[in-house]
Design a protein around this motif. Structure first.
Motif, short mmCIF file in Angstrom:
data_model
loop_
_atom_site.label_atom_id
_atom_site.label_comp_id
_atom_site.label_asym_id
_atom_site.label_seq_id
_atom_site.Cartn_x
_atom_site.Cartn_y
_atom_site.Cartn_z
N ARG A 19 0.81 -1.22 0.00
CA ARG A 19 0.00 0.00 0.00
C ARG A 19 0.85 1.27 0.00
O ARG A 19 0.46 2.27 -0.60
CB ARG A 19 -0.95 0.00 1.22
N GLU A 20 1.98 1.25 0.66
CA GLU A 20 2.83 2.44 0.65
C GLU A 20 3.31 2.75 -0.77
O GLU A 20 3.32 3.91 -1.19
CB GLU A 20 4.03 2.26 1.57
N ASP A 22 1.69 1.94 -3.46
CA ASP A 22 0.49 2.46 -4.15
C ASP A 22 0.37 3.97 -3.94
O ASP A 22 0.12 4.72 -4.88
CB ASP A 22 -0.78 1.79 -3.62
N ASP A 57 -4.61 6.33 4.62
CA ASP A 57 -5.10 5.67 3.41
C ASP A 57 -6.07 6.55 2.63
O ASP A 57 -6.23 6.40 1.44
CB ASP A 57 -5.81 4.38 3.78
N LYS A 70 -9.90 7.02 -1.97
CA LYS A 70 -8.89 6.05 -1.55
C LYS A 70 -7.87 5.91 -2.67
O LYS A 70 -8.20 5.99 -3.83
CB LYS A 70 -9.52 4.68 -1.30
N ALA A 73 -5.43 0.34 -5.46
CA ALA A 73 -4.43 -0.70 -5.19
C ALA A 73 -3.66 -1.00 -6.48
O ALA A 73 -3.83 -2.06 -7.08
CB ALA A 73 -5.10 -1.94 -4.63
#
Length: 143
Positions: A19-20, A22, A57, A70, A73
């Motif tokens: 996620r980081e 992303d 997030d 958001k 991903a």
């Protein structure tokens, strides 16, 4: 340019969705995005500054739209990675290969061909690598 080189190196060394990464991809493609901070009164800061502190997030566009967004991903989803490719290189064509445990992505655009390879058999990561190489070339041609 060195930030993109660093991100390309990070992306090339991951072993699955992160996620980081992303968020860092999102920052590279949408540098004007910001995070909405709950202060009284609310204020908006650059997402890049917030991400490094608390890994938030949720995003809010810097034009103060009240809806939360958001970060997609990108490193997990071919669809998300392709939407990012179409944002960075509008009208690009993409060739994807997933053969013998190695994923490759080639983005063809009037600006050139950009390649990404994932040794861990991840098409989204391969697409993201080719996107970063496109951004890197765009940056060097603007200098």
């Amino acid at each position: 340019m060195s930030d993109l080189s660093s991100l390309i190196e990070k992306l090339g060394n991951i072993h699955g969705p992160v996620r980081e990464i992303d968020a860092l991809l999102h920052i590279a493609a949408y540098p004007d995005f910001g995070a909405r901070m709950e202060f009284n009164p609310p204020r908006y800061v650059r997402f890049e500054d917030v991400w490094l502190k608390n890994r938030a997030d949720h995003l809010n566009h810097a034009n103060n739209v009240s809806d939360w967004w958001k970060v997609p991903a990108y490193t997990a989803s071919v669809d998300a990675a392709m939407s990012l490719a179409r944002h960075v290189l509008p009208g690009c064509e993409c060739e994807l290969t997933d053969l013998y445990g190695i994923s490759r992505a080639t983005l063809n655009h009037e600006a050139g061909q950009f390649y990404g390879t994932s040794e861990i058999n991840s098409l989204p990561i391969a697409i993201c690598l080719s996107i970063l190489r496109a951004l890197q070339q765009k940056g060097s041609s603007n200098e």
